[in-house]
Design an enzyme around this catalytic site. Structure first.
Site, PDB file in Angstrom:
ATOM      1  N   VAL A   1      -2.958  -0.090  -6.253  1.00 26.27           N
ATOM      2  CA  VAL A   1      -1.603  -0.149  -5.679  1.00 26.27           C
ATOM      3  C   VAL A   1      -1.874  -0.857  -4.323  1.00 26.27           C
ATOM      4  O   VAL A   1      -2.681  -0.379  -3.430  1.00 26.27           O
ATOM      5  CB  VAL A   1      -0.966   1.191  -5.255  1.00 26.27           C
ATOM      6  CG1 VAL A   1       0.412   1.074  -4.265  1.00 26.27           C
ATOM      7  CG2 VAL A   1      -0.693   1.923  -6.555  1.00 26.27           C
ATOM      8  N   PRO A   2      -1.777  -2.602  -4.342  1.00 24.58           N
ATOM      9  CA  PRO A   2      -2.419  -2.994  -3.388  1.00 24.58           C
ATOM     10  C   PRO A   2      -1.782  -3.046  -1.901  1.00 24.58           C
ATOM     11  O   PRO A   2      -1.525  -4.161  -1.610  1.00 24.58           O
ATOM     12  CB  PRO A   2      -2.238  -4.511  -4.049  1.00 24.58           C
ATOM     13  CG  PRO A   2      -0.884  -4.441  -4.464  1.00 24.58           C
ATOM     14  CD  PRO A   2      -0.822  -3.028  -5.275  1.00 24.58           C
ATOM     15  N   CYS A   3      -2.039  -2.060  -1.249  1.00 28.74           N
ATOM     16  CA  CYS A   3      -1.877  -2.045   0.174  1.00 28.74           C
ATOM     17  C   CYS A   3      -2.694  -2.932   0.963  1.00 28.74           C
ATOM     18  O   CYS A   3      -2.082  -3.404   2.173  1.00 28.74           O
ATOM     19  CB  CYS A   3      -1.928  -0.671   0.938  1.00 28.74           C
ATOM     20  SG  CYS A   3      -3.439   0.282   0.368  1.00 28.74           S
ATOM     21  N   HIS A   4      -3.636  -3.358   0.432  1.00 30.20           N
ATOM     22  CA  HIS A   4      -4.572  -4.543   1.092  1.00 30.20           C
ATOM     23  C   HIS A   4      -3.728  -6.004   1.362  1.00 30.20           C
ATOM     24  O   HIS A   4      -4.366  -6.767   2.164  1.00 30.20           O
ATOM     25  CB  HIS A   4      -5.907  -4.857   0.458  1.00 30.20           C
ATOM     26  CG  HIS A   4      -5.673  -5.202  -0.828  1.00 30.20           C
ATOM     27  ND1 HIS A   4      -5.632  -4.281  -1.879  1.00 30.20           N
ATOM     28  CD2 HIS A   4      -5.996  -6.381  -1.381  1.00 30.20           C
ATOM     29  CE1 HIS A   4      -5.690  -4.983  -3.165  1.00 30.20           C
ATOM     30  NE2 HIS A   4      -5.777  -6.210  -2.781  1.00 30.20           N
TER      31      HIS A   4
END
Length: 165
Positions: free
Chosen positions: A133-136
């Site tokens: 879950v690409p919060c980056h």
């Protein structure tokens, strides 16, 4: 890859994966990944055990493929605990294409909270399934690398990995 079982409230299964950003611990319950995070300094690996949850092997394989540059999307089942707002933000994060970024403000608009940039930042900070879950991929206005639960150095490493691939 070492599979372990840790006694917790839900008695979840875990697997540890070595990665360029550190040892990742993937946790699953009821056939879905519920967390991916860095192994903490005080955490010790438990004896090897087989897992009754095939999703752990799939997630470990996909995370390894991501770091090798051969995977751009994750297909394993995910189920993160959070508030309805957090879940809406995390769903919006899944729509950010590999190698691209969106601002906190863009995500706030996407979840129908146009003035909620800070709330989006807090939801990103609480994201229990990092990398997949690409919060980056969420950056500050103007592209500044702001805020990341594991530090902006790790955020930059993940973004550079995606840009190279």
């Amino acid at each position: 890859m070492r599979q372990t079982k840790q006694k917790k409230q839900d008695d979840m299964d875990r697997v540890m994966v070595e990665s360029p950003v550190g040892r990742l611990v993937i946790t699953a319950s009821c056939g879905a990944v519920c967390s991916i995070g860095l192994m903490s300094d005080g955490e010790t690996a438990l004896p090897e055990k087989g897992s009754a949850q095939p999703v752990l092997a799939q997630a470990a394989r996909e995370i390894t493929e991501y770091f090798s540059g051969s995977r751009k999307a994750f297909t394993f089942e995910m189920r993160a605990a959070g508030t309805p707002f957090q879940k809406s933000v995390w769903a919006a994060l899944l729509e950010i294409p590999f190698g691209e970024t969106k601002t906190y403000g863009e995500i706030a608009k996407r979840v129908d909270n146009p003035k909620g940039s800070r709330a989006v930042g807090m939801a990103c900070n609480k994201n229990p399934i990092i990398i997949a879950v690409p919060c980056h991929r969420v950056v500050g206005a103007g592209g500044a690398l702001t805020g990341y639960a594991y530090g902006t150095g790790m955020k930059q490493t993940l973004l550079e990995l995606e840009r190279r691939t």
